[in-house]
Design a protein around this motif. Structure first.
Motif, PDB file in Angstrom:
ATOM      1  N   LYS A 136     -38.961 -53.051 -61.283  1.00 62.84           N
ATOM      2  CA  LYS A 136     -39.023 -52.388 -62.613  1.00 62.84           C
ATOM      3  C   LYS A 136     -37.912 -52.745 -63.289  1.00 62.84           C
ATOM      4  N   ARG A 137     -37.983 -52.543 -64.676  1.00 64.18           N
ATOM      5  CA  ARG A 137     -36.958 -53.208 -65.523  1.00 64.18           C
ATOM      6  C   ARG A 137     -36.016 -51.975 -65.828  1.00 64.18           C
ATOM      7  N   ARG A 156     -33.359 -45.672 -68.214  1.00 65.74           N
ATOM      8  CA  ARG A 156     -33.429 -47.198 -67.840  1.00 65.74           C
ATOM      9  C   ARG A 156     -31.865 -47.680 -67.623  1.00 65.74           C
TER      10      ARG A 156
END
Length: 179
Positions: A152-153, A130
């Motif tokens: 998206k994160r 991430r």
């Protein structure tokens, strides 16, 4: 241009290859100088922005086949040991296998095969990554990651976000504070 359009653009020209699939809206075409000049004219007519890259060869295409053969012969004499750290192949868009002979073959082919940067970023994300940190000049890859993982994160930062306009220590401090 959207990758599908770039693929179609190159499909009917054996001398033109979509060599890098960088993001949904960006790729790199490789070919002979004359073919690239023709492609730039067609891209301009179609209204797509482009940049002619200052490279010494049409990497990631069949036009570097001789270098690929030489590179493979060197790899065949090189010891390759599997690692516990997963490593992504830019031509598979996935992780290298843990078999040395397979790694040698994949590495040897990579000079003449397309780069699947977008697939690599998606594979990293699918495996839980991430945070993406670009270490190198400018922030081109950070922009590509942002385009690939849109909606998206995740966190993507470039150490050289100022592209050399600020002192390196300031860029580094900004990166560390962001992380």
């Amino acid at each position: 241009a959207p990758l599908d359009e770039l693929k179609a653009f190159a499909q009917d020209r054996p001398d033109l290859v979509l060599a890098n699939l960088n993001s949904p809206e960006q790729g790199v075409l490789a070919g002979s100088s004359a073919t690239i000049d023709e492609a730039m004219t067609r891209l301009q007519t179609a209204g797509y922005p482009f940049t002619k890259l200052p490279v010494s060869a049409a990497f990631h295409s069949h036009l570097v086949q001789d270098a690929q053969i030489t590179f493979q012969s060197v790899l065949n004499q090189t010891e390759i040991m599997p690692t516990d750290i997963p490593v992504l192949s830019n031509t598979l868009g996935d992780f290298y296998p843990r078999i040395a002979a397979s790694v040698r073959s994949i590495l040897g082919d990579q000079i003449g095969n397309p780069v699947y940067f977008m697939a690599n970023i998606r594979a990293m994300y699918d495996h839980g990554v991430r945070t993406f940190v670009e270490v190198g000049p400018k922030s081109v890859l950070t922009g590509l990651v942002q385009a690939i993982l849109k909606n998206k994160r995740f966190k993507a930062v470039a150490v050289d976000a100022s592209s050399g306009r600020d002192f390196g220590i300031a860029d580094l401090a900004r990166t560390l504070a962001s992380l």
